[in-house]
Design a protein around this motif. Structure first.
Motif, PDB file in Angstrom:
ATOM      1  N   GLN A 104      -9.942   4.921  16.222  1.00 35.39           N
ATOM      2  CA  GLN A 104     -11.347   4.912  16.624  1.00 35.39           C
ATOM      3  C   GLN A 104     -11.482   4.602  18.117  1.00 35.39           C
ATOM      4  O   GLN A 104     -12.308   5.209  18.812  1.00 35.39           O
ATOM      5  N   PHE A 143      -7.657   3.144   9.247  1.00 38.52           N
ATOM      6  CA  PHE A 143      -6.857   2.527  10.300  1.00 38.52           C
ATOM      7  C   PHE A 143      -5.437   3.089  10.294  1.00 38.52           C
ATOM      8  O   PHE A 143      -4.989   3.736   9.357  1.00 38.52           O
ATOM      9  N   ALA A 159      -8.725   4.668   2.756  1.00 43.13           N
ATOM     10  CA  ALA A 159     -10.012   4.020   2.504  1.00 43.13           C
ATOM     11  C   ALA A 159     -10.722   3.607   3.790  1.00 43.13           C
ATOM     12  O   ALA A 159     -11.933   3.787   3.921  1.00 43.13           O
ATOM     13  N   GLU A 160      -9.970   3.064   4.768  1.00 44.48           N
ATOM     14  CA  GLU A 160     -10.610   2.483   5.947  1.00 44.48           C
ATOM     15  C   GLU A 160     -10.273   3.202   7.241  1.00 44.48           C
ATOM     16  O   GLU A 160     -10.842   2.894   8.293  1.00 44.48           O
ATOM     17  N   ARG A 218       0.829  -1.214   0.000  1.00 48.41           N
ATOM     18  CA  ARG A 218       0.000   0.000   0.000  1.00 48.41           C
ATOM     19  C   ARG A 218       0.864   1.265   0.000  1.00 48.41           C
ATOM     20  O   ARG A 218       0.530   2.254  -0.654  1.00 48.41           O
ATOM     21  N   GLU A 240      -6.169  -1.817  13.576  1.00 53.62           N
ATOM     22  CA  GLU A 240      -7.395  -1.636  12.785  1.00 53.62           C
ATOM     23  C   GLU A 240      -8.319  -0.588  13.400  1.00 53.62           C
ATOM     24  O   GLU A 240      -8.993   0.157  12.689  1.00 53.62           O
ATOM     25  N   THR A 241      -8.358  -0.542  14.730  1.00 51.63           N
ATOM     26  CA  THR A 241      -9.263   0.391  15.409  1.00 51.63           C
ATOM     27  C   THR A 241      -8.501   1.331  16.342  1.00 51.63           C
ATOM     28  O   THR A 241      -9.077   1.884  17.275  1.00 51.63           O
ATOM     29  N   ASN A 296      -4.987   5.046   6.902  1.00 53.71           N
ATOM     30  CA  ASN A 296      -5.373   4.467   5.623  1.00 53.71           C
ATOM     31  C   ASN A 296      -6.501   5.290   5.011  1.00 53.71           C
ATOM     32  O   ASN A 296      -7.510   5.569   5.679  1.00 53.71           O
ATOM     33  N   GLU A 306      -1.833   3.217   9.713  1.00 53.60           N
ATOM     34  CA  GLU A 306      -0.826   2.578   8.864  1.00 53.60           C
ATOM     35  C   GLU A 306       0.559   2.621   9.513  1.00 53.60           C
ATOM     36  O   GLU A 306       1.332   1.669   9.425  1.00 53.60           O
TER      37      GLU A 306
END
Length: 522
Positions: free
Chosen positions: A239, A153, A150-151, A121, A235-236, A148, A155
């Motif tokens: 968030q 998270f 798109a999502e 990526r 990933e989170t 990231n 990187e």
């Protein structure tokens, strides 16, 4: 500085100014340029060079017919996800990418594929090289991590995974030598990849020809030794922290109201509490001296009842962003008794994060450490050197402890089985001392990692090292009671203490007391 293109004999071959520099050198060697490639050969070269795959028949025919220009084909291939996949292979070779440890049982490196995909990526996103390097060296510490597109998270933190891609032995006989070899491999790969020269030779001596000293080597080794391996919930990551910030704000807003409501609900029981305090006052006063002697001669590794910020090292959010203070109102997760007041400062599991697990695609640690989920759910102590090796944990609830000796975190078989400790019991057991016999590792550097058992209460108060296990804290000393009751408390004095405590609770001021633990226990 701009250089004028050199003169060349063949004025027809160069198309750009750069071509004249190439042709000039060829003519100096009496070498003729190769013939120009035809369209079919050229498009195959472009595809294999940029994405490593052959063009389709339709791609070839469009290019031969002139429907696609040379520049358009290049732009399309550079924008293709296959471009990153093709060129990531070369970087992965540099950082010795693998998906297993290579030693004996060849254990899986958990989630190694995430690092592979991160590199792909990054190449496709044209991440600047200085950013790419920073993410590898300290991607978990960047104040503004790259997210990231798109999502969303994190990187940046994935880049640090390259440090841990080497061969690891499970249960080595010489655990300190194993640490030295692992760090040496990390430094060798790091320096070859980013500097183009190894610093590994300086493990034993200053470089004879390069300006690399043993001081440089062991400075870098200290940087790695002071770090530690862990699985990260990237990933989170952001968030979770946003949710945690919102949770802190909500609690700050509603805690005073809850405290006032609790005090009001307890007001009718003042006489009952006063009578109970009167009956226990002699016992509380007599145990004061015993408790002071309880830890005599002990080396305190960490005291979460009064914990300095530098000693607080929670991985993730399960233990919050700081220790729980005495007098703090706690959501217990119990339907029948949803609220309580914390009586002791401690590192406490926050039940608001009960569902904090692992993504379905994520891999857990191999071998024995894979028996429970630790990612984002652990509490780490400061690193210390074992003396006698008898470590004791003052805890409540159910959890696990892993003693990370010399940064060793892959264990299987009986050789180092004593490094893992389960507290046993259940959430209803009182606060108790758990002894961890690490005497075999006396003289070694170690830190401890606590993680609660799934859906169980868990809190840690103290970690000490002393030969004899401290006495069980069946009842804690109370300075308030001892100060008032030199010759014994009267019922009126007990009622006055309880009434004053409820007033402090109603104002949400117990944590501001000189003796918040003692006030909370009343």
């Amino acid at each position: 500085k701009d250089f004028a293109p050199p003169a060349v004999q063949d004025q027809t071959w160069p198309r750009e100014a750069l071509d004249r520099f190439i042709l000039n050198k060829l003519e100096d060697k009496n070498i003729q340029p190769t013939a120009e490639a035809d369209a079919r050969t050229l498009i195959r070269r472009l595809y294999f060079d940029l994405v490593g795959l052959p063009p389709s028949l339709d791609d070839v025919e469009r290019f031969v017919a002139g429907a696609d220009s040379y520049e358009a084909v290049i732009d399309r291939l550079l924008a293709s996800p296959r471009f990153g996949e093709r060129w990531a292979r070369h970087w992965l070779d540099l950082v010795r990418y693998a998906e297993s440890r290579g030693h004996e049982f060849d254990y899986t490196i958990p989630n190694a594929f995430e690092y592979r995909d991160y590199v792909i990526r990054a190449l496709n996103a044209d991440v600047p090289y200085d950013q790419f390097v920073a993410e590898h060296v300290a991607g978990d510490l960047l104040p503004q991590p790259r997210l990231n597109a798109a999502e969303g998270f994190n990187e940046s933190i994935i880049g640090t995974g390259f440090w841990f891609l080497g061969e690891w032995c499970h249960s080595p006989v010489d655990i300190r030598k194993d640490e030295c070899d692992r760090i040496d491999n990390m430094l060798d790969v790091f320096s070859k990849t980013f500097l183009g020269v190894t610093v590994a030779c300086a493990r034993c001596h200053d470089h004879k020809f390069d300006a690399i000293s043993q001081r440089d080597y062991y400075s870098l080794a200290g940087y790695l030794q002071s770090s530690s391996y862990r699985l990260a919930r990237f990933e989170t990551w952001n968030q979770d922290r946003e949710a945690a910030g919102s949770l802190v704000a909500l609690r700050a807003k509603y805690r005073p109201r809850i405290a006032a409501a609790m005090a009001q609900a307890l007001q009718p029981r003042v006489d009952q509490f006063a009578q109970e305090l009167l009956e226990q006052s002699d016992q509380i006063r007599n145990e004061l001296a015993v408790a002071e002697m309880n830890l005599r001669g002990a080396s305190v590794i960490v005291d979460y009842t009064n914990c300095p910020p530098a000693a607080w090292m929670a991985d993730g959010l399960l233990f919050g962003d700081k220790p729980t203070q005495s007098g703090q109102i706690i959501l217990t997760g119990d339907v029948e008794s949803p609220l309580t007041v914390e009586t002791e400062g401690c590192a406490r599991r926050d039940r608001a994060w009960d569902d904090l697990g692992m993504a379905k695609i994520s891999e857990n640690d191999p071998a024995r450490l894979g028996g429970w989920v630790r990612a984002g759910r652990s509490l780490k102590t400061p690193t210390f050197t074992l003396t006698n090796g008898y470590v004791h944990y003052l805890i409540e609830g159910v959890g696990h402890v892993y003693a990370v000796v010399d940064s060793h975190v892959m264990i299987n078989g009986p050789l180092h089985a004593e490094l893992l400790k389960e507290t046993g019991g259940d959430s209803d057991l009182p606060t108790r001392w758990i002894t961890h016999d690490l005497s075999r590792y006396s003289g070694h550097r170690v830190h401890l990692e606590f993680s609660p058992k799934e859906f169980e209460n868990f809190r840690v108060l103290k970690v000490v090292e002393v030969v004899e296990r401290p006495e069980a804290p069946s009842s804690r000393p109370n300075a308030l009671v001892s100060a008032v009751a030199e010759d014994g408390l009267t019922l009126a004095e007990c009622r006055e203490l309880v009434t004053a405590t409820l007033a402090k609770l109603a104002a949400d001021r117990i944590g501001m007391e000189a003796h918040p633990r003692d006030r909370a226990k009343l």
